[in-house]
Write a protein that holds these residues in place. Sequence first.
Motif, PDB file in Angstrom:
ATOM      1  N   GLN A 185      43.621  49.194  45.604  1.00 56.67           N
ATOM      2  CA  GLN A 185      43.633  47.759  45.850  1.00 56.67           C
ATOM      3  C   GLN A 185      42.443  47.069  45.182  1.00 56.67           C
ATOM      4  OE1 GLN A 185      44.012  46.677  49.955  1.00 56.67           O
ATOM      5  NE2 GLN A 185      43.566  44.511  49.620  1.00 56.67           N
ATOM      6  N   TYR A 186      41.293  47.733  45.160  1.00 54.44           N
ATOM      7  CA  TYR A 186      40.077  47.084  44.671  1.00 54.44           C
ATOM      8  C   TYR A 186      39.550  47.734  43.393  1.00 54.44           C
ATOM      9  CZ  TYR A 186      40.024  45.128  49.378  1.00 54.44           C
ATOM     10  OH  TYR A 186      40.365  44.492  50.538  1.00 54.44           O
ATOM     11  N   MET A 187      38.950  46.910  42.549  1.00 53.22           N
ATOM     12  CA  MET A 187      38.208  47.366  41.385  1.00 53.22           C
ATOM     13  C   MET A 187      36.753  46.955  41.582  1.00 53.22           C
ATOM     14  SD  MET A 187      40.619  48.771  39.633  1.00 53.22           S
ATOM     15  CE  MET A 187      39.832  49.064  38.056  1.00 53.22           C
ATOM     16  N   ALA A 188      35.849  47.652  40.903  1.00 59.15           N
ATOM     17  CA  ALA A 188      34.418  47.422  41.116  1.00 59.15           C
ATOM     18  C   ALA A 188      33.687  47.246  39.792  1.00 59.15           C
ATOM     19  CB  ALA A 188      33.812  48.586  41.889  1.00 59.15           C
ATOM     20  N   TYR A 189      32.573  46.509  39.845  1.00 60.69           N
ATOM     21  CA  TYR A 189      31.651  46.404  38.726  1.00 60.69           C
ATOM     22  C   TYR A 189      30.291  46.032  39.285  1.00 60.69           C
ATOM     23  CZ  TYR A 189      32.065  41.281  39.047  1.00 60.69           C
ATOM     24  OH  TYR A 189      32.043  39.974  39.477  1.00 60.69           O
ATOM     25  N   SER A 190      29.258  46.079  38.459  1.00 60.13           N
ATOM     26  CA  SER A 190      27.921  45.733  38.943  1.00 60.13           C
ATOM     27  C   SER A 190      27.194  44.854  37.928  1.00 60.13           C
ATOM     28  CB  SER A 190      27.096  47.000  39.211  1.00 60.13           C
ATOM     29  OG  SER A 190      26.931  47.750  38.027  1.00 60.13           O
ATOM     30  N   VAL A 191      26.326  44.001  38.444  1.00 55.58           N
ATOM     31  CA  VAL A 191      25.462  43.148  37.638  1.00 55.58           C
ATOM     32  C   VAL A 191      24.075  43.195  38.255  1.00 55.58           C
ATOM     33  CG1 VAL A 191      25.032  40.839  36.731  1.00 55.58           C
ATOM     34  CG2 VAL A 191      27.383  41.618  37.037  1.00 55.58           C
ATOM     35  N   LEU A 192      23.081  43.586  37.465  1.00 55.60           N
ATOM     36  CA  LEU A 192      21.693  43.680  37.941  1.00 55.60           C
ATOM     37  C   LEU A 192      21.577  44.545  39.200  1.00 55.60           C
ATOM     38  CD1 LEU A 192      20.075  40.148  37.443  1.00 55.60           C
ATOM     39  CD2 LEU A 192      19.675  42.229  36.140  1.00 55.60           C
ATOM     40  N   GLY A 193      22.378  45.596  39.278  1.00 51.20           N
ATOM     41  CA  GLY A 193      22.328  46.496  40.415  1.00 51.20           C
ATOM     42  C   GLY A 193      23.099  46.041  41.626  1.00 51.20           C
ATOM     43  N   ASP A 194      23.633  44.824  41.607  1.00 50.00           N
ATOM     44  CA  ASP A 194      24.468  44.347  42.712  1.00 50.00           C
ATOM     45  C   ASP A 194      25.915  44.744  42.442  1.00 50.00           C
ATOM     46  OD1 ASP A 194      22.354  43.091  44.048  1.00 50.00           O
ATOM     47  OD2 ASP A 194      22.557  41.298  42.805  1.00 50.00           O
ATOM     48  N   HIS A 195      26.573  45.284  43.454  1.00 51.01           N
ATOM     49  CA  HIS A 195      27.934  45.776  43.294  1.00 51.01           C
ATOM     50  C   HIS A 195      28.940  44.743  43.802  1.00 51.01           C
ATOM     51  CE1 HIS A 195      26.466  49.730  42.149  1.00 51.01           C
ATOM     52  NE2 HIS A 195      25.629  49.670  43.174  1.00 51.01           N
ATOM     53  N   PHE A 196      29.940  44.469  42.986  1.00 48.99           N
ATOM     54  CA  PHE A 196      30.975  43.496  43.316  1.00 48.99           C
ATOM     55  C   PHE A 196      32.350  44.158  43.244  1.00 48.99           C
ATOM     56  CE2 PHE A 196      27.454  41.073  41.546  1.00 48.99           C
ATOM     57  CZ  PHE A 196      27.292  40.075  42.494  1.00 48.99           C
ATOM     58  N   TYR A 197      33.274  43.588  44.005  1.00 50.73           N
ATOM     59  CA  TYR A 197      34.635  44.095  44.070  1.00 50.73           C
ATOM     60  C   TYR A 197      35.608  42.941  43.906  1.00 50.73           C
ATOM     61  CZ  TYR A 197      32.059  47.943  46.185  1.00 50.73           C
ATOM     62  OH  TYR A 197      31.141  48.947  46.423  1.00 50.73           O
ATOM     63  N   TYR A 198      36.800  43.266  43.443  1.00 44.10           N
ATOM     64  CA  TYR A 198      37.868  42.274  43.363  1.00 44.10           C
ATOM     65  C   TYR A 198      39.200  42.989  43.475  1.00 44.10           C
ATOM     66  CZ  TYR A 198      38.252  43.859  38.498  1.00 44.10           C
ATOM     67  OH  TYR A 198      38.399  44.627  37.379  1.00 44.10           O
ATOM     68  N   VAL A 199      40.214  42.243  43.896  1.00 40.84           N
ATOM     69  CA  VAL A 199      41.538  42.835  44.041  1.00 40.84           C
ATOM     70  C   VAL A 199      42.135  43.078  42.659  1.00 40.84           C
ATOM     71  CG1 VAL A 199      43.857  42.535  44.972  1.00 40.84           C
ATOM     72  CG2 VAL A 199      41.882  41.713  46.265  1.00 40.84           C
ATOM     73  N   SER A 200      42.657  44.261  42.450  1.00 36.40           N
ATOM     74  CA  SER A 200      43.233  44.649  41.172  1.00 36.40           C
ATOM     75  C   SER A 200      44.434  43.781  40.808  1.00 36.40           C
ATOM     76  CB  SER A 200      43.676  46.117  41.249  1.00 36.40           C
ATOM     77  OG  SER A 200      44.629  46.420  40.264  1.00 36.40           O
ATOM     78  N   PRO A 201      44.546  43.355  39.547  1.00 35.29           N
ATOM     79  CA  PRO A 201      45.738  42.617  39.114  1.00 35.29           C
ATOM     80  C   PRO A 201      47.030  43.404  39.359  1.00 35.29           C
ATOM     81  CG  PRO A 201      44.031  42.485  37.437  1.00 35.29           C
ATOM     82  CD  PRO A 201      43.553  43.473  38.450  1.00 35.29           C
ATOM     83  N   HIS A 202      46.970  44.709  39.184  1.00 40.97           N
ATOM     84  CA  HIS A 202      48.154  45.540  39.427  1.00 40.97           C
ATOM     85  C   HIS A 202      48.573  45.469  40.895  1.00 40.97           C
ATOM     86  CE1 HIS A 202      48.052  47.328  35.416  1.00 40.97           C
ATOM     87  NE2 HIS A 202      46.751  47.447  35.567  1.00 40.97           N
ATOM     88  N   TYR A 203      47.573  45.444  41.787  1.00 35.74           N
ATOM     89  CA  TYR A 203      47.880  45.376  43.215  1.00 35.74           C
ATOM     90  C   TYR A 203      48.460  44.016  43.575  1.00 35.74           C
ATOM     91  CZ  TYR A 203      47.436  46.262  48.211  1.00 35.74           C
ATOM     92  OH  TYR A 203      47.710  46.441  49.540  1.00 35.74           O
TER      93      TYR A 203
END
Length: 328
Positions: A257-275
């Motif tokens: 359901q979720y994908m992840a990435y990070s910026v400056l060591g902060d971790h972010f998530y978002y709902v996958s387009p496929h989901y």
Amino acid sequence: MSSSRLGLRLAVCLLNISEARRKYIVENVAKAALLKKNGQKHPEVSVLNVFSDQGYNRSVITIAASVDELGNSILAACLEAFQSIDMEVQEGIHPCLGAVDLIPIYPLSGVGVEECGAVARNLAENLVQRIPGCSVFLFGEADLPEKRTLVQRRKQLGWFTRRDFSALKPDLGVAPARRCGLTGIGASPYVMNCNVTIDSQDLALGKEIASAIRGSNVNGLKGVQTMAFPHEGKIEIACNVESFEDQEVTETSEGSQYMAYSVLGDHFYYVSPHYIEAQVKKLASDQGIGIKGRALIGFTPQECKNCAEYAIKEGIGEFWKIRRGIFM
């Protein structure tokens, strides 16, 4: 090669303008973003994508740059757009309030959302000084101290239904001129645009599906904002997919359901387009209809970062031409 090794601190703007039917205007706006004041091309700016939808009469121009140059690049693009787009005659299905309707700025690498907010505020001040009749509302990290979200501001201003500018009260600038309208400027973690078309002309059904997956509703998808529009003889479920920080999210993969990435060591998530597509497909199937497909307007956050790093490293300002910018 990472952007830190390139020595770049990158941010991106998904510039939303209220024009898609005159391709030359859209391309002129995109090209303006690449030029310095002296007319020379800027080496640390790239237009990654141009997505235009003629039914909506709306284009999204993805401008990536070093954070120190992004504000000037966006300003140049906006000056071109305001010269060419007149809200008094603009028509389109998609809601809008401004010739330049929305200027969201997102961090990509080596820069935080707070700094993007400062860039957005400075840009807003420059715009109202440079464009007669330009007026601005602020959102996210640009809207201090409240930091109201874009959805909150749009509801307050009647963005979803209004085209009468006379009663609008901007945060910066004079009362909106009818030609320019009202422009939203702000900063936040990356917001992705993902649209799914259902094989139906039933707008009421589309609105039901949009409501079911909307993040603010029970059992909705976290961070997903939705609307339903008639589009090319079908109904399109238009989704803004917000990034968020959540310690409880652990499973992230292409099929999750979720994908992840990070910026400056902060971790972010978002709902996958496929989901998102799978959920719309299921809800539509429950009503006996199928889907016609999914459109990602530009990039996922990681794709945007990777393309920005490559384009700027290679000095490719008109990167969108390599990607064959989409004109629907």
